[in-house]
Design a protein around this motif. Structure first.
Motif, mmCIF file in Angstrom:
data_model
loop_
_atom_site.group_PDB
_atom_site.id
_atom_site.type_symbol
_atom_site.label_atom_id
_atom_site.label_comp_id
_atom_site.label_asym_id
_atom_site.label_seq_id
_atom_site.Cartn_x
_atom_site.Cartn_y
_atom_site.Cartn_z
ATOM 1 N N ASP A 99 0.804 -1.226 0.000
ATOM 2 C CA ASP A 99 0.000 0.000 0.000
ATOM 3 C C ASP A 99 0.839 1.279 0.000
ATOM 4 O O ASP A 99 0.303 2.369 0.179
ATOM 5 C CB ASP A 99 -1.064 -0.009 1.104
ATOM 6 N N ILE A 100 2.139 1.150 -0.285
ATOM 7 C CA ILE A 100 2.915 2.371 -0.539
ATOM 8 C C ILE A 100 2.566 2.959 -1.918
ATOM 9 O O ILE A 100 2.897 4.096 -2.215
ATOM 10 C CB ILE A 100 4.450 2.137 -0.463
ATOM 11 N N PHE A 101 1.902 2.152 -2.773
ATOM 12 C CA PHE A 101 1.499 2.639 -4.100
ATOM 13 C C PHE A 101 -0.006 2.880 -4.137
ATOM 14 O O PHE A 101 -0.772 2.137 -3.534
ATOM 15 C CB PHE A 101 1.849 1.619 -5.189
ATOM 16 N N VAL A 102 -0.411 3.916 -4.862
ATOM 17 C CA VAL A 102 -1.837 4.207 -5.019
ATOM 18 C C VAL A 102 -2.138 4.507 -6.488
ATOM 19 O O VAL A 102 -1.484 5.374 -7.086
ATOM 20 C CB VAL A 102 -2.255 5.476 -4.218
ATOM 21 N N ILE A 103 -3.087 3.799 -7.060
ATOM 22 C CA ILE A 103 -3.591 4.204 -8.368
ATOM 23 C C ILE A 103 -4.495 5.405 -8.101
ATOM 24 O O ILE A 103 -5.529 5.288 -7.444
ATOM 25 C CB ILE A 103 -4.368 3.071 -9.070
ATOM 26 N N SER A 104 -4.067 6.554 -8.590
ATOM 27 C CA SER A 104 -4.689 7.807 -8.174
ATOM 28 C C SER A 104 -5.695 8.312 -9.190
ATOM 29 O O SER A 104 -6.512 9.170 -8.872
ATOM 30 C CB SER A 104 -3.576 8.840 -8.025
ATOM 31 N N ALA A 105 -5.599 7.828 -10.428
ATOM 32 C CA ALA A 105 -6.511 8.308 -11.477
ATOM 33 C C ALA A 105 -6.545 7.289 -12.602
ATOM 34 O O ALA A 105 -5.598 6.513 -12.779
ATOM 35 C CB ALA A 105 -6.032 9.655 -12.022
ATOM 36 N N MET A 106 -7.646 7.282 -13.330
ATOM 37 C CA MET A 106 -7.727 6.498 -14.561
ATOM 38 C C MET A 106 -8.243 7.386 -15.681
ATOM 39 O O MET A 106 -9.135 8.212 -15.469
ATOM 40 C CB MET A 106 -8.648 5.289 -14.381
ATOM 41 N N LEU A 107 -7.662 7.168 -16.875
ATOM 42 C CA LEU A 107 -8.139 7.894 -18.056
ATOM 43 C C LEU A 107 -9.448 7.259 -18.509
ATOM 44 O O LEU A 107 -9.742 6.109 -18.170
ATOM 45 C CB LEU A 107 -7.098 7.799 -19.176
ATOM 46 N N PRO A 108 -10.257 7.981 -19.297
ATOM 47 C CA PRO A 108 -11.507 7.394 -19.795
ATOM 48 C C PRO A 108 -11.206 6.079 -20.518
ATOM 49 O O PRO A 108 -10.254 5.985 -21.287
ATOM 50 C CB PRO A 108 -12.029 8.457 -20.770
ATOM 51 N N ARG A 109 -12.027 5.075 -20.204
ATOM 52 C CA ARG A 109 -11.773 3.731 -20.724
ATOM 53 C C ARG A 109 -11.987 3.667 -22.235
ATOM 54 O O ARG A 109 -12.899 4.305 -22.765
ATOM 55 C CB ARG A 109 -12.752 2.786 -20.043
ATOM 56 N N ALA A 110 -11.148 2.867 -22.910
ATOM 57 C CA ALA A 110 -11.309 2.662 -24.353
ATOM 58 C C ALA A 110 -12.255 1.482 -24.588
ATOM 59 O O ALA A 110 -12.834 0.930 -23.652
ATOM 60 C CB ALA A 110 -9.941 2.399 -24.976
ATOM 61 N N ASP A 111 -12.381 1.087 -25.847
ATOM 62 C CA ASP A 111 -13.175 -0.076 -26.242
ATOM 63 C C ASP A 111 -12.733 -1.294 -25.423
ATOM 64 O O ASP A 111 -11.550 -1.608 -25.380
ATOM 65 C CB ASP A 111 -12.927 -0.315 -27.750
ATOM 66 N N VAL A 112 -13.665 -1.966 -24.782
ATOM 67 C CA VAL A 112 -13.310 -3.088 -23.901
ATOM 68 C C VAL A 112 -13.257 -4.441 -24.618
ATOM 69 O O VAL A 112 -12.847 -5.433 -24.030
ATOM 70 C CB VAL A 112 -14.295 -3.209 -22.710
ATOM 71 N N HIS A 113 -13.676 -4.483 -25.882
ATOM 72 C CA HIS A 113 -13.759 -5.776 -26.575
ATOM 73 C C HIS A 113 -12.391 -6.377 -26.888
ATOM 74 O O HIS A 113 -11.402 -5.663 -26.970
ATOM 75 C CB HIS A 113 -14.509 -5.610 -27.915
ATOM 76 N N ASP A 114 -12.379 -7.675 -27.110
ATOM 77 C CA ASP A 114 -11.247 -8.331 -27.748
ATOM 78 C C ASP A 114 -11.542 -8.418 -29.237
ATOM 79 O O ASP A 114 -12.702 -8.462 -29.649
ATOM 80 C CB ASP A 114 -11.054 -9.760 -27.205
ATOM 81 N N ARG A 115 -10.458 -8.450 -30.036
ATOM 82 C CA ARG A 115 -10.622 -8.677 -31.474
ATOM 83 C C ARG A 115 -9.877 -9.940 -31.880
ATOM 84 O O ARG A 115 -8.822 -10.255 -31.327
ATOM 85 C CB ARG A 115 -10.104 -7.495 -32.291
ATOM 86 N N LEU A 116 -10.444 -10.619 -32.879
ATOM 87 C CA LEU A 116 -9.832 -11.820 -33.441
ATOM 88 C C LEU A 116 -9.070 -11.423 -34.691
ATOM 89 O O LEU A 116 -9.623 -10.742 -35.565
ATOM 90 C CB LEU A 116 -10.934 -12.834 -33.776
#
Ligand SMILES: NCc1[nH]cc(CCC(=O)O)c1CC(=O)O
Length: 311
Positions: A99-116
């Motif tokens: 817990d010395i590390f913190v994810i402090s922010a996330m950018l807007p999520r991109a397309d969540v799909h997988d592609r074949l």
């Protein structure tokens, strides 16, 4: 709290891996920080680093130390004050971290799909096709739809994996739409439906990591955080933690914010995909939906499937 002032003499140092995708994502984070705080170009700089996971490309990630191979060097650079923040694909960030590390922010999520890549659909793969992937989830999902296919290990960055298909080392592979899109390859591959191919927890999300002790960075990062992405990815990772998933376990999870609630869908598989337990829940943000869904799926699972997740 006032924002720390980053200047040409003392720029905000953004740590990133050197792969083309990592650099593209770090550029996005850098642009967001500059835009949000109206900073001049040289008040922010990228610090690219080579990660162990990029050096070793001939073995599955799970065999050589797991997700930490992507984040270890950047975490060390944070501790040693070589960088102020680190940009990660959230999919590559360990579920359990000190817990010395913190994810402090996330950018807007991109397309969540997988592609074949290599066929227009799973049904169009030729009989006994060799599908290259080192992801236990993708291997289970492909084999569930096509028990005849052979899974062959395939790692390396996006361009390397695409090259393996061109040279015929494998007939097909699977890649995250998010990575392809961010590399300017939006037209590569055929989208797989969420029903056939629920993504990995955190897929398509980019997180900004900092030391817990660097509270001075909070206002900088809060301004670029996408709260819905953060809440959804947090729910998916809470499910991973509750189900006992690691990089060996075939597990998929996808959450979406719906007003003040979160809808979470999750799946756990045996290695060859022959058994699948899936479920969905809608719960108030902050509630224990992820843990309950994990218990529900483990409760329905055979002893064999439970054994994969027992931790
Ligand atoms: N483990 C590699 C990795 N980490 C993040 C991405 C793509 C971007 C994302 O899913 O956010 C990829 C490549 C892939 O799975 O196709």
């Amino acid at each position: 709290m006032t924002c720390p002032i980053f200047t040409v003499e003392r720029p905000l140092r953004i740590g990133t891996r050197r792969s083309p995708l990592a650099l593209a994502q770090a550029e996005m984070a850098m642009a967001a920080v500059k835009r949000a705080h109206n900073l001049p170009d040289d008040a922010v700089k990228l610090v690219p680093m080579l990660a162990t996971g990029d050096k070793i490309q001939d073995r599955p990630l799970a065999d050589i130390g797991g997700k930490a191979l992507w984040t270890k060097e950047l975490e060390r650079a944070l501790i040693e004050d070589q960088i102020d923040i680190a940009v990660h694909s959230m999919k590559d960030v360990e579920t359990w971290r000190p817990d010395i590390f913190v994810i402090s922010a996330m950018l807007p999520r991109a397309d969540v799909h997988d592609r074949l890549i290599g066929a227009a659909s799973l049904g169009d793969l030729k009989q006994d096709a060799r599908v290259g992937t080192s992801s236990p989830r993708r291997a289970a999902q492909v084999q569930r739809a096509r028990p005849d296919v052979q899974i062959v290990p395939l790692r390396g960055n996006v361009a390397t994996r695409l090259a393996h298909i061109d040279t015929g080392d494998a007939d097909a592979t699977l890649l995250a739409a998010a990575g392809l899109d961010r590399l300017g390859m939006a037209d590569v591959g055929a989208e797989l439906s969420l029903d056939a191919f629920l993504p990995a927890a955190s897929q398509g999300a980019v997180g900004i990591d900092r030391l817990a002790s660097r509270a001075d960075l909070i206002p900088i990062l809060e301004a670029i955080n996408d709260a819905d992405t953060f809440a959804a990815v947090d729910a998916e990772r809470a499910f991973l933690a509750a189900v006992g998933g690691n990089c060996h376990s075939p597990v998929a999870a996808l959450a979406r914010v719906e007003g003040t609630q979160i809808r979470l869908r999750a799946e756990i598989f045996t290695a060859d995909g022959s058994e699948l337990q899936s479920g969905e829940c809608l719960y108030d943000m902050g509630g224990d939906g992820p843990a309950q869904l994990a218990q529900e799926l483990l409760g329905k699972a055979s002893a064999e499937l439970r054994g994969i997740f027992a931790s």
